[in-house]
Design a protein around this motif. Structure first.
Motif, short mmCIF file in Angstrom:
data_model
loop_
_atom_site.label_atom_id
_atom_site.label_comp_id
_atom_site.label_asym_id
_atom_site.label_seq_id
_atom_site.Cartn_x
_atom_site.Cartn_y
_atom_site.Cartn_z
N ASP A 182 -0.80 -14.67 1.52
CA ASP A 182 -1.19 -14.30 0.16
C ASP A 182 -2.66 -14.58 -0.09
OD1 ASP A 182 1.32 -13.36 -1.15
OD2 ASP A 182 2.02 -15.37 -0.61
N ALA A 183 -3.19 -15.63 0.53
CA ALA A 183 -4.59 -16.00 0.30
C ALA A 183 -5.55 -15.21 1.17
CB ALA A 183 -4.78 -17.50 0.55
N ALA A 184 -5.09 -14.77 2.35
CA ALA A 184 -5.95 -14.01 3.26
C ALA A 184 -6.21 -12.62 2.69
CB ALA A 184 -5.30 -13.90 4.63
N ILE A 185 -7.45 -12.17 2.74
CA ILE A 185 -7.86 -10.91 2.13
C ILE A 185 -8.29 -9.91 3.20
CG2 ILE A 185 -9.46 -9.79 0.53
CD1 ILE A 185 -7.40 -11.65 -0.78
N VAL A 186 -7.75 -8.70 3.08
CA VAL A 186 -8.08 -7.61 4.00
C VAL A 186 -8.91 -6.57 3.24
CG1 VAL A 186 -7.14 -5.74 5.41
CG2 VAL A 186 -5.99 -7.95 5.34
N SER A 221 -7.14 2.13 13.94
CA SER A 221 -7.51 1.79 12.57
C SER A 221 -6.59 2.46 11.57
CB SER A 221 -8.97 2.15 12.28
OG SER A 221 -9.23 3.52 12.51
N LEU A 222 -6.47 1.83 10.41
CA LEU A 222 -5.70 2.35 9.30
C LEU A 222 -6.58 2.35 8.06
CD1 LEU A 222 -2.35 0.37 9.80
CD2 LEU A 222 -2.77 2.77 10.39
N LYS A 223 -6.31 3.28 7.16
CA LYS A 223 -7.06 3.37 5.91
C LYS A 223 -6.34 2.61 4.80
CE LYS A 223 -10.04 6.46 7.59
NZ LYS A 223 -11.47 6.19 7.79
N ILE A 224 -7.11 1.94 3.95
CA ILE A 224 -6.55 1.30 2.76
C ILE A 224 -7.38 1.73 1.56
CG2 ILE A 224 -5.56 -0.69 3.96
CD1 ILE A 224 -8.00 -2.31 3.07
N PRO A 225 -6.75 1.86 0.39
CA PRO A 225 -7.48 2.32 -0.79
C PRO A 225 -8.44 1.28 -1.36
CG PRO A 225 -5.22 1.83 -1.36
CD PRO A 225 -5.31 1.74 0.13
N ALA A 226 -8.15 0.00 -1.14
CA ALA A 226 -9.00 -1.06 -1.69
C ALA A 226 -8.64 -2.38 -1.04
CB ALA A 226 -8.83 -1.15 -3.21
N MET A 227 -9.48 -3.39 -1.27
CA MET A 227 -9.21 -4.72 -0.79
C MET A 227 -7.86 -5.22 -1.30
SD MET A 227 -11.61 -8.07 -1.44
CE MET A 227 -12.97 -7.40 -0.47
N CYS A 228 -7.13 -5.96 -0.45
CA CYS A 228 -5.83 -6.48 -0.86
C CYS A 228 -5.50 -7.72 -0.04
CB CYS A 228 -4.74 -5.41 -0.69
SG CYS A 228 -4.48 -4.91 1.03
N SER A 229 -4.44 -8.40 -0.42
CA SER A 229 -4.01 -9.55 0.37
C SER A 229 -3.43 -9.07 1.69
CB SER A 229 -2.96 -10.36 -0.39
OG SER A 229 -1.73 -9.65 -0.45
N LEU A 230 -3.42 -9.94 2.68
CA LEU A 230 -2.85 -9.60 3.97
C LEU A 230 -1.36 -9.29 3.82
CD1 LEU A 230 -2.86 -9.29 7.01
CD2 LEU A 230 -2.88 -11.78 7.22
N LYS A 231 -0.68 -10.02 2.97
CA LYS A 231 0.75 -9.76 2.75
C LYS A 231 0.96 -8.36 2.20
CE LYS A 231 4.88 -11.67 0.59
NZ LYS A 231 5.41 -12.79 -0.24
N ALA A 232 0.13 -7.95 1.24
CA ALA A 232 0.24 -6.59 0.68
C ALA A 232 -0.09 -5.54 1.73
CB ALA A 232 -0.68 -6.45 -0.53
N PHE A 233 -1.06 -5.81 2.57
CA PHE A 233 -1.41 -4.85 3.62
C PHE A 233 -0.23 -4.63 4.56
CE2 PHE A 233 -3.00 -3.90 7.89
CZ PHE A 233 -3.72 -2.73 7.62
N LEU A 234 0.42 -5.71 4.97
CA LEU A 234 1.53 -5.60 5.91
C LEU A 234 2.74 -4.93 5.29
CD1 LEU A 234 1.30 -9.14 7.59
CD2 LEU A 234 0.61 -6.95 8.59
N THR A 235 3.05 -5.28 4.05
CA THR A 235 4.28 -4.76 3.44
C THR A 235 4.08 -3.42 2.75
OG1 THR A 235 3.86 -6.08 1.44
CG2 THR A 235 5.26 -7.06 3.15
N GLU A 236 2.97 -3.24 2.06
CA GLU A 236 2.76 -2.02 1.29
C GLU A 236 2.08 -0.92 2.11
OE1 GLU A 236 0.73 -2.97 -2.35
OE2 GLU A 236 2.05 -4.70 -2.74
N HIS A 237 1.08 -1.28 2.89
CA HIS A 237 0.32 -0.25 3.61
C HIS A 237 0.89 0.02 5.00
CE1 HIS A 237 -2.55 -0.12 0.38
NE2 HIS A 237 -2.77 -1.42 0.49
N MET A 238 1.42 -1.02 5.65
CA MET A 238 2.05 -0.80 6.95
C MET A 238 3.55 -0.55 6.82
SD MET A 238 0.04 -3.32 9.64
CE MET A 238 1.02 -2.67 11.01
N GLY A 239 4.10 -0.83 5.65
CA GLY A 239 5.50 -0.53 5.40
C GLY A 239 6.50 -1.48 6.04
N LEU A 240 6.07 -2.71 6.33
CA LEU A 240 6.97 -3.68 6.96
C LEU A 240 7.76 -4.44 5.91
CD1 LEU A 240 4.51 -5.17 9.61
CD2 LEU A 240 5.87 -3.07 9.72
N SER A 241 8.97 -4.79 6.24
CA SER A 241 9.78 -5.57 5.30
C SER A 241 9.30 -7.01 5.28
CB SER A 241 11.26 -5.53 5.69
OG SER A 241 11.49 -6.31 6.85
N PRO A 242 9.40 -7.69 4.13
CA PRO A 242 9.00 -9.11 4.08
C PRO A 242 9.75 -9.95 5.10
CG PRO A 242 9.23 -8.23 1.86
CD PRO A 242 9.75 -7.17 2.79
#
Length: 203
Positions: free
Chosen positions: A72-76, A30-51
């Motif tokens: 972009d539409a999927a919500i994590v 598991s990973l921690k996130i500060p708040a709900m976000c798009s799946l794209k944001a989770f992968l790029t901002e929280h997991m640090g993956l390049s687009p």
């Protein structure tokens, strides 16, 4: 009896030995996130993956058990479950591939966002990573740290070969040096439900 806190286990081992830990990513963490976000944001901002990596390498994504096409539409959010895979073989792999020609074959199970309000505060996302992605993403994820159920981690580590332990030069639990024997002795690792595991490598 478990504490409600989190144990912190830090390992330093030879770079070639990190392969022994990659199955942790497939088993689930598991990973921690500060708040709900798009799946794209989770992968790029929280997991640090390049687009570019997300677009080219992550061919199949399941969110809460449903294949995803639109990142972009999927919500994590808190409690979400996520599975990431590279290309899978055969017709099933082609059908599950996001944005693929055969995606229409599984339209009935494709993820579609539901109406939900924004959430605040830290959430926890359950993640599993498969095939080539384990090798690509594993070292960096382990360096940053992942959360694993303590009992599962204790069992997993207890099954590692002597080669692994010989190359594990530093091991600290909650900031204090710990031996291999003490690590598995009740209640050293299992006194908490979760363990935050970080792994640094050396040449």
């Amino acid at each position: 009896m478990h504490s409600h806190g989190t144990a912190h286990l830090d390992l330093v081992l030879g770079r070639d030995l990190i392969r022994h830990l990659l199955l942790l990513l497939q088993n689930g963490f598991s990973l921690k996130i500060p708040a709900m976000c798009s799946l794209k944001a989770f992968l790029t901002e929280h997991m640090g993956l390049s687009p570019d990596y997300v677009e080219e390498k992550i061919q199949t994504i399941f969110l809460d058990g449903r294949p995803v096409d639109d990142l972009d539409a999927a919500i994590v959010g808190d409690g979400s479950s996520l599975a990431l895979s590279g290309a899978m073989p055969g017709l099933v792999g082609a059908a599950m591939r996001r944005g693929g020609f055969y995606g229409q074959l599984r339209s009935a199970i494709t993820y579609r966002p539901s109406a939900a309000s924004d959430t605040v505060g830290t959430g926890t996302v359950q993640v599993k990573i498969f095939n080539v992605l384990m090798h690509d993403l594993g070292p960096d994820l382990l360096r940053k740290g992942i959360y694993v159920p303590s009992k599962d981690l204790a069992v997993f580590l207890s099954r590692q070969p002597e080669e692994f332990w010989a190359g594990c030069t530093v091991m600290t639990l909650d900031g204090e040096a710990v031996s291999r024997d003490l690590l598995f002795k009740e209640p050293a690792l299992s006194r908490h439900e979760l363990t935050h595991l970080t792994v640094q490598t050396r040449p």
